[in-house]
Scaffold this motif. Structure first.
Motif, PDB file in Angstrom:
ATOM      1  N   ASN A 170      70.427  53.221 -78.510  1.00 35.36           N
ATOM      2  CA  ASN A 170      70.606  54.020 -79.726  1.00 35.36           C
ATOM      3  C   ASN A 170      70.805  55.515 -79.431  1.00 35.36           C
ATOM      4  O   ASN A 170      70.632  56.344 -80.310  1.00 35.36           O
ATOM      5  CB  ASN A 170      69.439  53.815 -80.688  1.00 35.36           C
ATOM      6  CG  ASN A 170      68.110  54.286 -80.145  1.00 35.36           C
ATOM      7  OD1 ASN A 170      68.027  55.000 -79.156  1.00 35.36           O
ATOM      8  ND2 ASN A 170      67.044  53.867 -80.803  1.00 35.36           N
ATOM      9  N   THR A 189      71.036  55.082 -86.623  1.00 38.03           N
ATOM     10  CA  THR A 189      69.797  54.365 -86.338  1.00 38.03           C
ATOM     11  C   THR A 189      68.663  54.905 -87.207  1.00 38.03           C
ATOM     12  O   THR A 189      67.881  54.144 -87.770  1.00 38.03           O
ATOM     13  CB  THR A 189      69.434  54.485 -84.845  1.00 38.03           C
ATOM     14  OG1 THR A 189      70.459  53.858 -84.071  1.00 38.03           O
ATOM     15  CG2 THR A 189      68.106  53.831 -84.545  1.00 38.03           C
ATOM     16  N   GLN A 207      68.356  48.186 -82.436  1.00 38.13           N
ATOM     17  CA  GLN A 207      68.391  49.643 -82.590  1.00 38.13           C
ATOM     18  C   GLN A 207      67.057  50.261 -82.193  1.00 38.13           C
ATOM     19  O   GLN A 207      66.866  51.461 -82.346  1.00 38.13           O
ATOM     20  CB  GLN A 207      68.746  50.019 -84.031  1.00 38.13           C
ATOM     21  CG  GLN A 207      70.172  49.632 -84.378  1.00 38.13           C
ATOM     22  CD  GLN A 207      70.582  50.216 -85.702  1.00 38.13           C
ATOM     23  OE1 GLN A 207      70.806  51.420 -85.787  1.00 38.13           O
ATOM     24  NE2 GLN A 207      70.666  49.388 -86.717  1.00 38.13           N
TER      25      GLN A 207
END
Length: 161
Positions: free
Chosen positions: A45, A56, A21
């Motif tokens: 992300n 995220t 992420q």
């Protein structure tokens, strides 16, 4: 497990849920008194609107209070179970660029936790965070509720490991 600030920084940098992420631990402060974290915007992300996916941002805030309290309390001789009990997030502005946040653990926060661990044996408290862009604009605010349980409640003195 007690580890150094540098070791934990590198472990967290390559921990898959954070790595994929693009959540990057910039540093842990000496004595685990805080941490600086960056959420790098990337294709991994980015949401439909071109900003950082809200999940995220939310995930980035999850582990750090628990990690810091765990390392601090272990160094004081406590055997504890620490986890994030609940969290809430308020999205204020889209994260169109990389985002940043810092966490700081004060002497008062540690003293408060120790007071409750030595008494009732558990400590539950919420702490705020602000997620900012590189211009210092707040893009999200988060409230993380930390749960800490003394696994040796009622024993005389502290247990060192």
């Amino acid at each position: 497990m007690i580890v150094s600030e540098n070791t934990l920084k590198w472990v967290m940098r390559f921990y898959p849920p954070l790595l994929f992420q693009r959540i990057w631990v910039r540093k842990f402060y000496a004595g685990f008194r805080g941490a600086d974290i960056k959420i790098a915007k990337s294709i991994l992300n980015k949401n439909y609107n071109g900003s950082i996916f809200g999940g995220t941002i939310y995930a980035a805030t999850d582990p750090f209070y628990a990690l810091l309290f765990d390392q601090l309390l272990q160094r004081k001789g406590y055997k504890v179970r620490v986890w994030l009990k609940s969290a809430s997030i308020q999205y204020i502005k889209p994260g169109r660029k990389s985002l940043y946040f810092s966490i700081h653990i004060t002497d008062e926060m540690i003293a408060d936790a120790i007071y409750h661990l030595d008494g009732p044996g558990k400590f539950v408290k919420a702490y705020p965070m602000e997620i900012k862009n590189s211009e210092g604009e707040v893009c999200a605010t988060v409230m993380n509720e930390v749960y800490i349980r003394n696994l040796h409640q009622g024993e005389k003195g502290q247990v060192a490991y």
